[in-house]
Write a protein that holds these residues in place. Structure first.
Motif, PDB file in Angstrom:
ATOM      1  N   PHE A 151      38.125  33.388  35.441  1.00 33.75           N
ATOM      2  CA  PHE A 151      38.973  32.705  36.724  1.00 33.75           C
ATOM      3  C   PHE A 151      37.952  31.655  37.355  1.00 33.75           C
ATOM      4  CE2 PHE A 151      36.411  36.003  38.964  1.00 33.75           C
ATOM      5  CZ  PHE A 151      35.974  35.425  40.131  1.00 33.75           C
ATOM      6  N   TYR A 153      35.684  30.000  39.537  1.00 24.29           N
ATOM      7  CA  TYR A 153      34.746  30.688  40.404  1.00 24.29           C
ATOM      8  C   TYR A 153      33.706  29.773  41.228  1.00 24.29           C
ATOM      9  CZ  TYR A 153      30.982  33.670  42.217  1.00 24.29           C
ATOM     10  OH  TYR A 153      29.991  34.437  43.183  1.00 24.29           O
ATOM     11  N   ALA A 184      40.979  43.291  39.552  1.00 30.59           N
ATOM     12  CA  ALA A 184      40.511  42.358  40.321  1.00 30.59           C
ATOM     13  C   ALA A 184      40.544  42.520  41.843  1.00 30.59           C
ATOM     14  CB  ALA A 184      42.113  41.451  40.655  1.00 30.59           C
ATOM     15  N   MET A 188      37.338  41.291  44.075  1.00 26.84           N
ATOM     16  CA  MET A 188      37.567  40.717  45.602  1.00 26.84           C
ATOM     17  C   MET A 188      36.889  41.510  46.567  1.00 26.84           C
ATOM     18  SD  MET A 188      41.139  40.932  47.695  1.00 26.84           S
ATOM     19  CE  MET A 188      40.913  42.726  47.986  1.00 26.84           C
ATOM     20  N   LEU A 212      42.737  36.358  43.896  1.00 24.65           N
ATOM     21  CA  LEU A 212      42.433  37.645  43.276  1.00 24.65           C
ATOM     22  C   LEU A 212      43.167  38.644  44.076  1.00 24.65           C
ATOM     23  CD1 LEU A 212      38.341  37.331  43.259  1.00 24.65           C
ATOM     24  CD2 LEU A 212      39.914  37.551  41.333  1.00 24.65           C
ATOM     25  N   ILE A 218      41.557  40.837  35.946  1.00 26.20           N
ATOM     26  CA  ILE A 218      41.063  39.686  35.419  1.00 26.20           C
ATOM     27  C   ILE A 218      40.395  40.075  33.752  1.00 26.20           C
ATOM     28  CG2 ILE A 218      39.164  37.821  35.768  1.00 26.20           C
ATOM     29  CD1 ILE A 218      41.529  37.765  37.582  1.00 26.20           C
TER      30      ILE A 218
END
Length: 223
Positions: A151, A153, A184, A188, A212, A218
C-alpha cells in the motif's frame, strides 16, 4: 564489539550516537537531542549501540509491543563499512526481541520496518557509508526475510510540522513461513500507536489510515 543499551541523554555514548544519526540520516528523520530524553527513559523503547574502542560505530533502536506481539525496527545505523556491524546489530536485536516475546509467553509474530525506496526519491548520501545506501539496505532487508506491505505509505515528519514524508515502504518480517498477507487492522493499530508521539498528523497520513480501516488484509510483496 560491545552491544550497550542507552537509557539517558546524559550518557556520553548517546552524544556520539546522535552525531552519527545526523551524519547518516536526512534532517527531518532525526529527533532533536533534547527530545530524546523521554524516549530513552521509556522502558519499551530499546536503543543499543555497537561500541569498539570506546567509539560508537553503529546503533539500532527498536521496540516490542506485548499486546500486538510484534516489534518495530526504528533504525539501524552502520558507521563504518567492512566491520560486520550490521550482522552484529541484527543478531543481538533478534536475540533480545525473541527473549522479550518469550517473557510475554509467546513466539514473536514479526517485525515492522520502514525502508527508503531509492526509485521514488533522490538518493541520500547517508554520510558516505556504502552500507547505508538505500539500494543496499533494501537488499539486506530482503535477505533477512522482510516483505513490502502493498500500500502507498507515508509517515509524519519527525519535525512534528504536519508534513508527510514520502518515498518509503513499510515492510514486515513474518516469523510464520509462507505468510502472504497481514491483517490491515493490525497495521492500522500499530501505526496509530507508533506515531502517537507526533500530534500533527498530515492529511495524507490520515487518508492512509482510513484506507487501512476499510481493508481486511494487505499483501506482502517482495522488496
Amino acid at each position: 564489539m560491545e552491544y550497550i543499551r542507552i537509557t539517558s541523554i546524559e550518557d556520553p555514548l548517546f552524544k556520539q550516537m546522535h552525531q552519527l544519526m545526523q551524519q547518516v540520516f536526512p534532517g527531518e528523520e532525526v529527533l532533536d537531542f533534547d527530545l530524546w530524553k523521554e524516549p530513552l527513559e521509556d522502558p519499551g523503547i530499546r536503543v543499543f549501540v555497537a561500541v569498539e574502542n570506546n567509539q560508537v560505530i553503529g546503533a539500532t533502536e527498536y521496540r516490542y509491543y506485548e499486546d500486538f506481539n510484534v516489534a518495530m525496527t526504528d533504525f539501524t545505523i552502520i558507521g563504518k563499512d567492512g566491520l560486520g556491524i550490521g550482522a552484529f546489530l541484527a543478531h543481538n536485536r533478534a536475540q533480545d526481541l525473541h527473549a522479550l516475546a518469550k517473557n510475554n509467553g509467546k513466539d514473536l509474530r514479526g517485525m515492522f520496518a520502514e525502508i527508503y525506496d531509492p526509485y521514488k526519491v533522490d538518493s541520500y548520501e547517508f554520510g558516505g557509508v556504502k552500507s547505508m545506501n538505500p539500494y543496499v539496505r533494501r537488499e539486506v532487508l530482503s535477505h533477512l526475510g522482510y516483505r513490502r506491505l502493498d500500500f502507498t505509505y507515508v509517515h509524519p515528519s519527525w519535525n512534528n510540522d504536519g508534513e508527510a514524508v514520502e518515498g518509503l515502504d513499510l515492510c514486515f518480517l513474518p516469523m510464520a513461513a509462507n505468510k502472504e498477507t497481514l491483517e490491515a487492522d493490525l497495521i492500522m493499530a500499530f501505526l496509530k500507536r507508533y506515531y502517537t508521539v507526533l500530534p500533527n498528523k498530515p492529511e495524507a497520513w490520515l487518508q492512509m489510515i482510513e484506507k487501512l480501516e476499510n481493508a481486511e488484509t494487505i499483501k506482502l510483496k517482495a522488496i
